[in-house]
Design an enzyme around this catalytic site. Structure first.
Site, mmCIF file in Angstrom:
data_model
loop_
_atom_site.group_PDB
_atom_site.id
_atom_site.type_symbol
_atom_site.label_atom_id
_atom_site.label_comp_id
_atom_site.label_asym_id
_atom_site.label_seq_id
_atom_site.Cartn_x
_atom_site.Cartn_y
_atom_site.Cartn_z
ATOM 1 N N ASP A 145 0.837 -1.200 0.000
ATOM 2 C CA ASP A 145 0.000 0.000 0.000
ATOM 3 C C ASP A 145 0.872 1.249 0.000
ATOM 4 O O ASP A 145 2.024 1.231 0.454
ATOM 5 C CB ASP A 145 -0.908 0.019 1.227
ATOM 6 N N LYS A 146 0.302 2.335 -0.462
ATOM 7 C CA LYS A 146 1.039 3.604 -0.557
ATOM 8 C C LYS A 146 1.649 4.007 0.777
ATOM 9 O O LYS A 146 2.777 4.509 0.832
ATOM 10 C CB LYS A 146 0.092 4.694 -1.075
#
Length: 247
Positions: A107-108
């Site tokens: 995930d970012k």
């Protein structure tokens, strides 16, 4: 022995330019094969058998590269993105012509280990749901993570969409005291890769992940000496262990 391939394809793959640029190099007479000036950019060569030079520089051909990246927060696990910096933007320019891609995603806002390669077969095998490749994470969690959570994760928890996770190994490094503003610190090993899975697993037991970092994927462990945002090629031992794991 590797099969033969076109000279222009080999040189493009080793970073000497586009096929049209390589055609110009051949026209200029600066490309040689076994000491003889190459006349045709489309000639067939064998990278293991032929000695190829460009302007006197020996061409070293590699079909695949395998990179370990210590991914920072704020970077997306994609090959291109119109809004955010991608993991490819963090790599040294020498790898730009290899067309590498991330194996899976983080995930970012998640840090940690990410493998990048252009070996599609290995990537497919590592990501296959049938493989159940273990992935270990370090997480900081709001709420007191305790024995009941360990038991719940070992049984499998039901996510918000009704999916029941596979058994997971939860190791509590520190059980936080919410009344004192303390976070719990844990290590969690999962054997699948559903969307936002670690965060959703803790949500299922009434807790929230505030920091997440991937430490390992299969036999590959994040190098503690690798700075955040930096990458390096896998060692031969790491490469062989990943290839064996992906068979």
């Amino acid at each position: 022995m590797k099969a033969t391939l076109r000279l222009d394809k080999l040189l493009a793959h080793t970073g000497f330019g586009t096929r049209s640029e390589i055609k110009q190099l051949v026209k200029r007479g600066v490309v040689s094969v076994d000491g003889k000036t190459a006349k045709d950019s489309g000639m067939q060569v064998n990278p293991e058998r032929h000695r190829i030079t460009v302007d006197g520089e020996l061409v070293v051909y590699r079909e695949f590269v395998y990179l370990m990246l210590h991914k920072p927060q704020g970077v997306v696990s994609a090959t291109e993105d119109n809004r955010d910096q991608t993991v490819l933007d963090l790599l040294d320019e020498q790898y730009s012509h290899f067309d590498v891609f991330p194996v899976g995603r983080l995930d970012k806002d998640t840090e940690g280990l990410l493998l990048l390669t252009n070996d599609g077969k290995l990537a497919h095998n590592l990501l296959s749901p049938r493989k159940h490749v273990p992935k270990m994470y370090y997480a900081e969690v709001s709420g007191a993570v305790n024995e009941s959570d360990i038991e719940a994760f070992a049984r499998g928890v039901t996510l918000d969409d009704g999916y029941v996770t596979m058994t997971a190994e939860l190791n509590v490094l520190h059980c936080g005291r919410p009344e004192a503003g303390e976070l719990s610190r844990v290590e969690l090993t999962i054997h699948e890769g559903k969307f936002h899975q670690v965060k959703r697993m803790f949500q299922a037991v009434g807790k929230q992940v505030t920091y997440l970092k991937r430490l390992s994927m299969g036999p590959l462990k994040l190098d503690p000496a690798l700075p955040l945002g930096q990458s390096r090629e896998l060692t031969e031992e790491e490469r062989q262990s990943m290839l064996a794991h992906g068979e």
